[in-house]
Each structure stands twice: as C-alpha cells, then as structure tokens.
Design an enzyme around this catalytic site. Sequence first.
Site, PDB file in Angstrom:
ATOM      1  N   LYS A 122      32.558  69.599  22.656  1.00  0.00           N
ATOM      2  CA  LYS A 122      31.590  68.326  22.772  1.00  0.00           C
ATOM      3  C   LYS A 122      30.457  68.711  23.674  1.00  0.00           C
ATOM      4  O   LYS A 122      29.316  68.148  23.602  1.00  0.00           O
ATOM      5  CB  LYS A 122      32.684  67.449  23.472  1.00  0.00           C
ATOM      6  CG  LYS A 122      33.579  66.567  22.349  1.00  0.00           C
ATOM      7  CD  LYS A 122      34.535  66.072  22.971  1.00  0.00           C
ATOM      8  CE  LYS A 122      35.682  65.563  21.838  1.00  0.00           C
ATOM      9  NZ  LYS A 122      36.715  64.994  22.332  1.00  0.00           N
ATOM     10  N   GLN A 166      39.570  62.244  27.481  1.00  0.00           N
ATOM     11  CA  GLN A 166      40.014  63.383  26.234  1.00  0.00           C
ATOM     12  C   GLN A 166      41.757  62.899  26.281  1.00  0.00           C
ATOM     13  O   GLN A 166      42.191  63.187  27.455  1.00  0.00           O
ATOM     14  CB  GLN A 166      39.842  64.790  26.744  1.00  0.00           C
ATOM     15  CG  GLN A 166      40.572  65.638  25.771  1.00  0.00           C
ATOM     16  CD  GLN A 166      39.801  65.751  24.478  1.00  0.00           C
ATOM     17  OE1 GLN A 166      38.569  65.646  24.435  1.00  0.00           O
ATOM     18  NE2 GLN A 166      40.495  65.721  23.491  1.00  0.00           N
ATOM     19  N   ASP A 189      34.190  56.320  21.874  1.00  0.00           N
ATOM     20  CA  ASP A 189      35.146  56.822  20.954  1.00  0.00           C
ATOM     21  C   ASP A 189      35.639  55.490  20.026  1.00  0.00           C
ATOM     22  O   ASP A 189      36.351  55.682  19.075  1.00  0.00           O
ATOM     23  CB  ASP A 189      36.554  56.924  21.902  1.00  0.00           C
ATOM     24  CG  ASP A 189      36.815  58.446  21.629  1.00  0.00           C
ATOM     25  OD1 ASP A 189      36.258  59.357  20.825  1.00  0.00           O
ATOM     26  OD2 ASP A 189      37.609  58.762  22.885  1.00  0.00           O
TER      27      ASP A 189
END
Length: 362
Positions: A122, A166, A189
């Site tokens: 990422k 994460q 997200d």
Amino acid sequence: MTSMVFSECSTSTASRLLPRSLRKDAVVLVRRLSLPRRSCAWMAPLSRRTLAVGAAAPTSPPPSVAIEACAKVIDGKYVAKQIRDEISAEVSRMKEAIGVVPGLAVILVGDRKDSATYVRNKKKACESVGINSFEVHLPEDSEEEDVLKFISGFNDDPSVHGILVQLPLPSHMNEQGILNAVTLEKDVDGFHPLNIGRLAMRGREPLFVPCTPKGCIELLHRYGIGIKGKRAVVIGRSNIVGMPAALLLQREDATISIVHSRTQNPEEIVREADIIIAAVGQANMVRGTWIKPGAVIIDVGINPVEDSKSSRGYKLVGDVCYEEACKVASAITPVPGGVGPMTIAMLLSNTLTSAKRAHNFQ
Ligand code: NAP
C-alpha cells in the site's frame, strides 16, 4: 498465510459434465472447444470509466495474454495500472491548483508477515501516484488505547485524508470498537457501519465503498459488461467482500442471490448467474459444471495450493477452477492478476476522493 490446501481441478470434465438443461449451449461450447487451440480474443477494457456500460470495447489490444481457452481475460493488473495513472494525474492537478497532497495513514499492529506485506504494498502504491503515506507499526502486545490514540491523532490531522487499520488485529483487541473510531470522513476502507448502512439504503450515498467489491464492479464497468437486469450470484457474505459486493450489484439493478456455507445446492443457484462474484476462500470450489455458458466470472479468492513446480512450493489459485471455467464462461478474472491489484487501486481512489471532498476540489 492461511493453511495450505491441495485442490486440483481437472481440465477435462467441464464440457462432459454439463447438465442436460444446458445441452443446447453445450453444442455451441463443444464447437468452440473443437477449434484449434489458440490465444483467445483479448478483452480490452474501455479506456475511461465515463464510457457507457454496455458499449463495445475498443479494438486496440492491451498487452497480450496468451491463454488456451475461450473465456476472455479480465486483466485487473492492466486496469489497476490505468487507474493508478489517472489518480497520479489527478494528484498532480490538485497539488498544482491548491497545493494539497492527499495522505493515507496505515496502522499495523503485530508481526504478521502477510499484513506487513500488504502494508508495504500500500505504501509503495501511494508513492507511485504521489499520495503521502504515514505508517504506524505497533507491537503485538500493544493496548487498544494505543491504537485509538493514533486513530484520534490521524482523525484530527488535516494532512491525512484516509485512515486504514490493517486487519486482522491481535485477538485481545476489539476490532469493531477500533474500526468505529475512524472518523467517517476518513474511512477509506468503507467498513464503518454508517458507510455500509448507506450502501444498503436506496437514495443514500456512502462516503466510501469497500475497496475489493468496488474493484470488482469497476472491472465490470471498464470492460463494458452490463449489470442492469442481469442475474448475479455472489458466493460469500463477509462484511468486507461478499455482502458489500451484493449490495453494489443490487444498486446497479442486478437481481442478486447470495450463496454461503449453509446454502443448499449452491451449484444450481450459481448456474443461473450471468455474473458470478466468488469470495469464499476455498480453492477451486466453483467447477465448470456450476457455470452457465457465457457467464462473467469475477474471482476474488486467493488460496495457496501445493505446487511442487514452484520454488515457493505453492501457487495461488482462486475460488473458481480456472481451467474448467474459462471453457464455459465468456470472461473471467485470473488469480493472481485479477481482483487483487484492483483492491489497492480502489484504496488510492478512495483516498483521492476523500482529499478532494475535504478541500471541495472538483
Ligand atoms: P471470509 O470472511 O472467510 O468469508 C467467506 C465467505 O464464504 C463466508 O460468507 C462463508 O459463509 C462463505 N463460505 C465458506 N465456505 C463456503 C462454501 N463451502 N460454500 C459457500 N460459501 C462458503 O472471507 P473473505 O474475507 O470474504 O475472503 C474471501 C476470499 O477472498 C479469500 O480467499 C480471501 O483471501 C480473498 N480476498 C481477496 C481480496 C483481494 O484483494 N483480491 C480481498 C479480500 C479477500 P458463511 O458466512 O456462512 O460462513
């Protein structure tokens, strides 16, 4: 890495095992299969999202991919690169116009190698398009309060436009409480219950859509695959993939069915689908016989299976038996190189959208 599974799928059974109800299509299929082996027509993505869904794909070929079967390959790697180029251009335009650079903060807790790899990827992806990345790496035995403290700091930091925690978090942490602490405006997200709730409601717009399902739909759009009025089956109902994928398809006027671990006769349901999104985590579960001829398949699954030919001792396969499916479907995403690269591209896209929204930049 999840536990290794050995699951082969035969290449020889698909056409023989086609059900009686599909026999008419099977004749066409068998004719197609009896053609000399060659690279199939490559399915070119539409160059820009703004092109109408359902329009014919342009003829200029993207990088050639030689496959032996007849389904067209939906190349997520290629499309993701296109999207990254578009994002990169927008990031530069924004920087020049108002001096703002989008920023993404990633919080990693613990020492899981796979999570560390995802975070590294990422970060690299951010760099490749000019988005600033901020990384926090906390030890496995951190307190929940430590994570919340960093989330709160990033929530208040105007140079951060997206915050990503994460997953999975260590088991002693309350994942829900931590995800809920991310401010709605930076929930790139798309996992915040308010964003999911809005996704489910007619007439409401989520601020962000979860990246993997958004990537699946984007692939359909960019390849000009019509969704409206189609029968779509989503296999899997997880909060991060299956459920939002079904909601997105429904918003696009598909008629959806969801198959899960308690579904009886999943093959029969899947066989009705014009569009299949498989997000299960079971190597090669969907066989050629489950697929209606001409269906479009988006395979989200990433499953390691033993492979003595690979130096790593394993290879990655999807939830769909590719060798069989590509003889029946009209288009299919490969694993790897299908949905995977799209997930990160969508994360970058959500971060850019967030920065534009925060600064009212069109
Ligand atoms: P998950 O949370 O484990 O959910 C799996 C879903 O599949 C559940 O809804 C489960 O049903 C259903 N399921 C399990 N066994 C089944 C069976 N035999 N028949 C029908 N349904 C079954 O997994 P996930 O996070 O959604 O991920 C799914 C796959 O996608 C994994 O391989 C993962 O690695 C991959 N993935 C890829 C990306 C990417 O970027 N390409 C991103 C995320 C995930 P129940 O609800 O009844 O348990």
